[in-house]
Design a protein around this motif. Structure first.
Motif, PDB file in Angstrom:
ATOM      1  N   ALA A  11       0.779  -1.238  -0.025  1.00  0.00           N
ATOM      2  CA  ALA A  11       0.039   0.036   0.075  1.00  0.00           C
ATOM      3  C   ALA A  11       0.916   1.346  -0.051  1.00  0.00           C
ATOM      4  O   ALA A  11       0.341   2.448  -0.549  1.00  0.00           O
ATOM      5  CB  ALA A  11      -0.998  -0.046   1.104  1.00  0.00           C
ATOM      6  N   LYS A  12       2.034   1.051   0.592  1.00  0.00           N
ATOM      7  CA  LYS A  12       2.920   2.268   0.617  1.00  0.00           C
ATOM      8  C   LYS A  12       3.773   2.570  -0.706  1.00  0.00           C
ATOM      9  O   LYS A  12       4.346   3.507  -0.808  1.00  0.00           O
ATOM     10  CB  LYS A  12       3.997   2.238   1.841  1.00  0.00           C
ATOM     11  N   ARG A  13       3.664   1.496  -1.515  1.00  0.00           N
ATOM     12  CA  ARG A  13       4.498   1.572  -2.635  1.00  0.00           C
ATOM     13  C   ARG A  13       3.772   1.679  -4.037  1.00  0.00           C
ATOM     14  O   ARG A  13       4.207   2.304  -5.213  1.00  0.00           O
ATOM     15  CB  ARG A  13       5.193   0.188  -2.923  1.00  0.00           C
ATOM     16  N   PHE A  14       2.300   1.219  -4.123  1.00  0.00           N
ATOM     17  CA  PHE A  14       1.587   1.490  -5.142  1.00  0.00           C
ATOM     18  C   PHE A  14       0.209   2.416  -4.906  1.00  0.00           C
ATOM     19  O   PHE A  14      -0.190   2.551  -3.997  1.00  0.00           O
ATOM     20  CB  PHE A  14       1.069   0.156  -5.754  1.00  0.00           C
ATOM     21  N   GLY A  20      -7.668   3.586 -13.551  1.00  0.00           N
ATOM     22  CA  GLY A  20      -7.529   2.364 -12.826  1.00  0.00           C
ATOM     23  C   GLY A  20      -6.183   1.697 -12.832  1.00  0.00           C
ATOM     24  O   GLY A  20      -6.026   0.396 -12.344  1.00  0.00           O
ATOM     25  N   LYS A  21      -5.303   2.115 -13.480  1.00  0.00           N
ATOM     26  CA  LYS A  21      -4.010   1.322 -13.561  1.00  0.00           C
ATOM     27  C   LYS A  21      -3.210   1.472 -12.464  1.00  0.00           C
ATOM     28  O   LYS A  21      -3.635   2.386 -11.408  1.00  0.00           O
ATOM     29  CB  LYS A  21      -3.121   1.829 -14.846  1.00  0.00           C
ATOM     30  N   ILE A  22      -2.099   0.943 -12.293  1.00  0.00           N
ATOM     31  CA  ILE A  22      -1.304   0.794 -11.067  1.00  0.00           C
ATOM     32  C   ILE A  22      -0.030   1.386 -11.288  1.00  0.00           C
ATOM     33  O   ILE A  22       0.661   1.273 -12.174  1.00  0.00           O
ATOM     34  CB  ILE A  22      -1.182  -0.610 -10.413  1.00  0.00           C
ATOM     35  N   ALA A  23       0.408   2.743 -10.497  1.00  0.00           N
ATOM     36  CA  ALA A  23       1.656   3.282 -10.750  1.00  0.00           C
ATOM     37  C   ALA A  23       2.498   3.193  -9.564  1.00  0.00           C
ATOM     38  O   ALA A  23       2.016   2.641  -8.505  1.00  0.00           O
ATOM     39  CB  ALA A  23       1.331   4.922 -10.363  1.00  0.00           C
ATOM     40  N   ARG A  24       3.861   3.138  -9.758  1.00  0.00           N
ATOM     41  CA  ARG A  24       4.900   2.771  -9.083  1.00  0.00           C
ATOM     42  C   ARG A  24       5.962   3.688  -9.134  1.00  0.00           C
ATOM     43  O   ARG A  24       6.139   4.439 -10.117  1.00  0.00           O
ATOM     44  CB  ARG A  24       5.244   1.339  -9.285  1.00  0.00           C
ATOM     45  N   ALA A  48       5.901   5.252 -12.698  1.00  0.00           N
ATOM     46  CA  ALA A  48       5.767   4.438 -13.909  1.00  0.00           C
ATOM     47  C   ALA A  48       4.639   3.345 -13.761  1.00  0.00           C
ATOM     48  O   ALA A  48       4.181   3.419 -12.399  1.00  0.00           O
ATOM     49  CB  ALA A  48       7.178   3.791 -14.033  1.00  0.00           C
ATOM     50  N   LEU A  49       4.122   2.884 -14.719  1.00  0.00           N
ATOM     51  CA  LEU A  49       3.224   1.942 -14.648  1.00  0.00           C
ATOM     52  C   LEU A  49       3.749   0.484 -14.424  1.00  0.00           C
ATOM     53  O   LEU A  49       4.737   0.146 -14.856  1.00  0.00           O
ATOM     54  CB  LEU A  49       2.232   1.951 -15.830  1.00  0.00           C
ATOM     55  N   VAL A  50       2.698  -0.143 -13.456  1.00  0.00           N
ATOM     56  CA  VAL A  50       3.274  -1.524 -13.347  1.00  0.00           C
ATOM     57  C   VAL A  50       2.809  -2.334 -14.332  1.00  0.00           C
ATOM     58  O   VAL A  50       2.173  -2.259 -15.215  1.00  0.00           O
ATOM     59  CB  VAL A  50       2.405  -2.244 -12.215  1.00  0.00           C
ATOM     60  N   ASN A  51       3.958  -3.350 -14.689  1.00  0.00           N
ATOM     61  CA  ASN A  51       3.820  -4.124 -15.903  1.00  0.00           C
ATOM     62  C   ASN A  51       2.483  -5.199 -15.854  1.00  0.00           C
ATOM     63  O   ASN A  51       2.035  -5.653 -14.801  1.00  0.00           O
ATOM     64  CB  ASN A  51       5.220  -5.160 -16.019  1.00  0.00           C
ATOM     65  N   GLU A  52       2.035  -5.414 -16.955  1.00  0.00           N
ATOM     66  CA  GLU A  52       0.717  -5.951 -17.056  1.00  0.00           C
ATOM     67  C   GLU A  52       0.910  -7.486 -16.639  1.00  0.00           C
ATOM     68  O   GLU A  52      -0.099  -7.912 -15.966  1.00  0.00           O
ATOM     69  CB  GLU A  52       0.177  -6.076 -18.571  1.00  0.00           C
ATOM     70  N   CYS A  53       1.812  -8.009 -16.715  1.00  0.00           N
ATOM     71  CA  CYS A  53       1.988  -9.235 -15.984  1.00  0.00           C
ATOM     72  C   CYS A  53       2.237  -9.380 -14.506  1.00  0.00           C
ATOM     73  O   CYS A  53       1.934 -10.411 -13.885  1.00  0.00           O
ATOM     74  CB  CYS A  53       3.215 -10.102 -16.824  1.00  0.00           C
ATOM     75  N   VAL A  55       0.479  -7.079 -12.671  1.00  0.00           N
ATOM     76  CA  VAL A  55      -0.921  -6.585 -12.145  1.00  0.00           C
ATOM     77  C   VAL A  55      -1.562  -7.354 -11.323  1.00  0.00           C
ATOM     78  O   VAL A  55      -2.168  -7.154 -10.291  1.00  0.00           O
ATOM     79  CB  VAL A  55      -1.676  -6.010 -13.212  1.00  0.00           C
ATOM     80  N   PRO A  56      -1.867  -8.593 -11.764  1.00  0.00           N
ATOM     81  CA  PRO A  56      -2.784  -9.545 -10.547  1.00  0.00           C
ATOM     82  C   PRO A  56      -1.985  -9.858  -9.357  1.00  0.00           C
ATOM     83  O   PRO A  56      -2.919  -9.974  -8.474  1.00  0.00           O
ATOM     84  CB  PRO A  56      -2.656 -11.052 -11.572  1.00  0.00           C
ATOM     85  N   ASN A  57      -0.677  -9.794  -9.342  1.00  0.00           N
ATOM     86  CA  ASN A  57      -0.111 -10.044  -8.134  1.00  0.00           C
ATOM     87  C   ASN A  57      -0.292  -8.802  -7.155  1.00  0.00           C
ATOM     88  O   ASN A  57      -0.388  -8.803  -5.915  1.00  0.00           O
ATOM     89  CB  ASN A  57       1.369 -10.136  -7.967  1.00  0.00           C
ATOM     90  N   VAL A  58      -0.227  -7.426  -7.717  1.00  0.00           N
ATOM     91  CA  VAL A  58      -0.302  -6.522  -6.935  1.00  0.00           C
ATOM     92  C   VAL A  58      -1.827  -6.330  -6.607  1.00  0.00           C
ATOM     93  O   VAL A  58      -2.035  -5.662  -5.423  1.00  0.00           O
ATOM     94  CB  VAL A  58       0.033  -5.139  -7.824  1.00  0.00           C
ATOM     95  N   ARG A  59      -2.730  -6.612  -7.479  1.00  0.00           N
ATOM     96  CA  ARG A  59      -3.929  -6.439  -6.927  1.00  0.00           C
ATOM     97  C   ARG A  59      -4.417  -7.283  -5.899  1.00  0.00           C
ATOM     98  O   ARG A  59      -5.283  -7.237  -5.060  1.00  0.00           O
ATOM     99  CB  ARG A  59      -4.979  -6.857  -8.614  1.00  0.00           C
ATOM    100  N   GLY A  60      -3.762  -8.631  -5.869  1.00  0.00           N
ATOM    101  CA  GLY A  60      -3.895  -9.549  -4.895  1.00  0.00           C
ATOM    102  C   GLY A  60      -3.594  -9.071  -3.669  1.00  0.00           C
ATOM    103  O   GLY A  60      -4.301  -9.299  -2.532  1.00  0.00           O
ATOM    104  N   MET A  61      -2.450  -8.246  -3.525  1.00  0.00           N
ATOM    105  CA  MET A  61      -2.152  -7.498  -2.072  1.00  0.00           C
ATOM    106  C   MET A  61      -2.809  -6.404  -1.807  1.00  0.00           C
ATOM    107  O   MET A  61      -2.732  -5.936  -0.726  1.00  0.00           O
ATOM    108  CB  MET A  61      -0.569  -7.161  -2.542  1.00  0.00           C
TER     109      MET A  61
END
Length: 65
Positions: A11-14, A20-24, A48-53, A55-61
């Protein structure tokens, strides 16, 4: 269905963008900056945007991102 816990380290990193995309943040900007060019340091300051591969891991966290 039970509530899901957020991984606080993630949560502190993304964060989510407006679309709706995820930034880092970019890496290598914390120290040893003397030998890096101004252009490189300026580029590393941008989000930068999180790579699409990944994204599922980050969404799970971050289930409520």
């Amino acid at each position: 269905m039970p509530k899901l816990k957020t991984r606080k380290a993630a949560a502190k990193r993304f964060r989510a963008t407006g679309t709706g995309k995820i930034a880092r943040r970019k890496a290598f900007k914390s120290h040893l900056l003397e030998h890096k060019s101004a252009n490189k340091k300026r580029d590393m300051s941008q989000m930068a945007l999180v790579n699409e591969c990944d994204v599922p891991n980050v969404r799970g966290m971050l289930p409520y991102l």
